[in-house]
Enzyme design. Structure first.
Site, PDB file in Angstrom:
ATOM      1  N   GLY A 276       0.796  -1.225   0.000  1.00 29.72           N
ATOM      2  CA  GLY A 276       0.000   0.000   0.000  1.00 29.72           C
ATOM      3  C   GLY A 276       0.823   1.267   0.000  1.00 29.72           C
ATOM      4  O   GLY A 276       0.303   2.349   0.306  1.00 29.72           O
ATOM      5  N   GLU A 318       4.450  -6.456   0.019  1.00 28.15           N
ATOM      6  CA  GLU A 318       3.738  -6.650  -1.241  1.00 28.15           C
ATOM      7  C   GLU A 318       3.429  -5.321  -1.935  1.00 28.15           C
ATOM      8  O   GLU A 318       2.268  -4.978  -2.154  1.00 28.15           O
ATOM      9  CB  GLU A 318       2.439  -7.419  -0.993  1.00 28.15           C
ATOM     10  N   ARG A 321       1.618  -0.837  -6.556  1.00 30.72           N
ATOM     11  CA  ARG A 321       1.511   0.527  -7.068  1.00 30.72           C
ATOM     12  C   ARG A 321       2.849   1.251  -7.024  1.00 30.72           C
ATOM     13  O   ARG A 321       3.224   1.955  -7.961  1.00 30.72           O
ATOM     14  CB  ARG A 321       0.475   1.281  -6.211  1.00 30.72           C
ATOM     15  N   TYR A 366     -13.373   5.961  -6.725  1.00 30.77           N
ATOM     16  CA  TYR A 366     -12.818   6.476  -5.479  1.00 30.77           C
ATOM     17  C   TYR A 366     -12.661   7.990  -5.432  1.00 30.77           C
ATOM     18  O   TYR A 366     -12.160   8.513  -4.435  1.00 30.77           O
ATOM     19  CB  TYR A 366     -11.425   5.860  -5.235  1.00 30.77           C
ATOM     20  N   CYS A 393     -21.493   6.936 -21.170  1.00 30.01           N
ATOM     21  CA  CYS A 393     -22.805   7.508 -20.844  1.00 30.01           C
ATOM     22  C   CYS A 393     -23.000   7.593 -19.338  1.00 30.01           C
ATOM     23  O   CYS A 393     -23.939   7.007 -18.778  1.00 30.01           O
ATOM     24  CB  CYS A 393     -23.906   6.682 -21.491  1.00 30.01           C
ATOM     25  N   GLU A 394     -22.108   8.297 -18.684  1.00 35.01           N
ATOM     26  CA  GLU A 394     -22.153   8.511 -17.241  1.00 35.01           C
ATOM     27  C   GLU A 394     -21.635   9.911 -16.941  1.00 35.01           C
ATOM     28  O   GLU A 394     -20.561  10.286 -17.426  1.00 35.01           O
ATOM     29  CB  GLU A 394     -21.264   7.501 -16.499  1.00 35.01           C
ATOM     30  N   TYR A 423      -3.644  -0.169 -11.401  1.00 41.06           N
ATOM     31  CA  TYR A 423      -5.098  -0.173 -11.221  1.00 41.06           C
ATOM     32  C   TYR A 423      -5.858   0.559 -12.327  1.00 41.06           C
ATOM     33  O   TYR A 423      -6.951   1.062 -12.087  1.00 41.06           O
ATOM     34  CB  TYR A 423      -5.472   0.384  -9.843  1.00 41.06           C
TER      35      TYR A 423
END
Length: 476
Positions: A276, A318, A321, A366, A393-394, A423
């Site tokens: 992270g 781990e 990113r 997010y 279409c959003e 991601y």
């Protein structure tokens, strides 16, 4: 309320730049620069060449940058643990971005690989990764996935529920030779939640992953009763995009307390503290240098072990990113530009590009912030407040929520969004039947395709009702 509905008209951190062409070094690959004509080059390859050869949208991944980051993370944690006489293993977190080429890059730089599904495991194996250096995660691993992992000799399986312990024990007993055992770690929730530079420590967890600290000892005791399983340690993940070491230190204190208790029943050689580690997405992000993270986290574990008079275990991490995020840049072509009056004293340019939430879902999911620059040229026009939006279409189909771009941004311009190596491809979809873009690796002046882009024919090929005689030429 969706992420898009919760956005401020202009983020407090966003300041109009003196030069809307300048590249903020922290968010771009080290190789990114503008050539003598003002066009962006990545890995020694110009964006005009990339568009001509591969089209847009296009994920561009700087191979030397990925390799350098993998090497730097491994060296930082190896050095930090070495000072305490223990070892570190760094797993590349495949969920950030996974392809056979990326697996080959990171494993050649000394990293192990963390996967979370049978598909990710298949990619790692197809790339030639050593199964003994693969870790398998997941809160709902299927029987088939567990059988595959045990059969190929996956080095560790992180168990996530009592049912999985029994299921895996039975599978390992059936598939392994007498006397052999499958290595397992137990995922626990330390009650520490970290995000960027803040963290919150609580006593209880309400989430799908892992076991509560109070339940873990009983789970470990049960694993130790099953001859086909070998308990080797605890695993914990406290969040994503984390700056600083405070959250890790608090989590380490709780984990080492449990680790000490478990030592009374047998060896516990490994403690996996997850990842992270954050990266810069905008000019105001200030990620913690990896050397500082490594030193701070390892020192926290050493301190907690020393207080309890127990030997320090080997450590595992781990990061995903932090290795691949900054190495990625997504190229788009501008389709339309229109000014929109937001209030009496505020207007912005809506810059529509040929991709969107199908190739980068993070802003919609997010409220993630990104940066952008015109890539095909520079401009002397004044900076204008802009929002880069996609073609879907959003109303929440936002690529870059707020950025200052030259006011003369126009259809046909190439737009580059940095820090998209993690991601983005891994969360990509076919929403609105849009094909997923290709992935191109660049470095030393060369570009090569590493993941083929989809076509409309690919989408139709999965539709069993489509008549192939009427779909010819759909890729034109």
């Amino acid at each position: 309320m969706s992420a898009s509905e919760n956005r401020a008209p202009v983020p407090e951190w966003l300041v109009a730049p003196d030069d809307a062409n300048a590249l903020v070094a922290a968010v771009w690959p080290a190789s990114a620069h503008r050539d003598d004509h003002g066009a962006l080059s990545i890995g020694g390859v110009g964006v005009a060449e990339l568009r001509e050869r591969f089209g847009t949208p296009l994920y561009v991944l700087d191979e030397p940058e990925v390799r350098a980051r993998a090497r730097a993370v491994r060296e930082a944690f190896t050095a930090a643990t070495g000072r305490h006489g223990v070892q570190a293993r760094v797993y590349y977190a495949g969920k950030a971005f996974l392809s056979t080429e990326v697996v080959r890059w990171v494993t050649s730089e000394g990293l192990a690989v963390d996967v979370a599904t049978g598909g990710e495991l298949a990619i790692a194996l197809a790339a030639g990764a050593d199964p003994a250096r693969i870790g398998l995660h997941g809160n709902n691993k299927s029987v088939a996935e567990l059988e595959q992992a045990v059969s190929v000799g996956v080095g560790s399986i992180i168990v996530d529920s009592p049912i999985e312990v029994e299921r895996l024990g039975a599978i390992a007993e059936r598939l392994l030779r007498s006397g052999e055992a499958q290595n397992v770690l137990v995922r626990v929730n330390s009650g520490v939640h970290a995000e960027t530079h803040d963290f919150l420590a609580t006593a209880h967890e309400d989430q799908k992953f892992g076991f509560a600290l109070s339940d873990a000892a009983a789970v470990v005791a049960r694993i130790r009763e099953i001859p086909s399983l070998r308990f080797i340690g605890l695993h914990c993940h406290i969040g994503s995009q984390i700056f600083g070491t405070a959250g890790f230190a608090e989590s380490a204190a709780r984990l080492v307390e449990l680790h000490a208790e478990l030592l009374e029943g047998g060896d516990v050689p490994v403690l996996n503290l997850g990842g992270g580690f954050g990266i810069a997405y905008t000019s105001v992000d200030d990620p913690t240098p990896i050397e500082e993270l490594a030193d701070g986290i390892v020192e926290a574990v050493a301190r907690e072990c020393d207080v309890r008079g127990i030997p320090m275990p080997n450590l595992a991490f781990e990061p995903g990113r932090a290795i691949v995020g900054r190495a990625g840049v997504t190229l788009y072509e501008v389709g339309t530009v229109k000014p929109v009056r937001v209030s009496d004293d505020l207007s912005r340019l809506y810059v529509s590009v040929d991709g969107g939430m199908s190739d980068n879902a993070r802003p919609a999911l997010y409220g993630a912030q990104y940066s952008a620059r015109i890539a095909s040229r520079t401009s002397d026009a004044v900076p204008a407040l802009a929002r880069v939006v996609g073609r879907h279409c959003e109303s929440g189909d936002i690529v870059v929520d707020a950025e200052y771009l030259p006011a003369d941004v126009t259809p046909g311009d190439l737009l580059a969004v940095p820090a998209t190596g993690a991601y983005c491809y891994s969360l990509a979809s076919n929403y609105n039947a849009v094909p997923r873009p290709p992935v191109v690796a660049v470095g030393e002046g060369r570009a090569r395709l590493i993941v083929r882009g989809e076509t409309i024919s690919d989408i139709l090929a999965r539709d069993v009702g489509a008549d192939p005689t009427t779909t010819e030429g759909t890729d034109d």
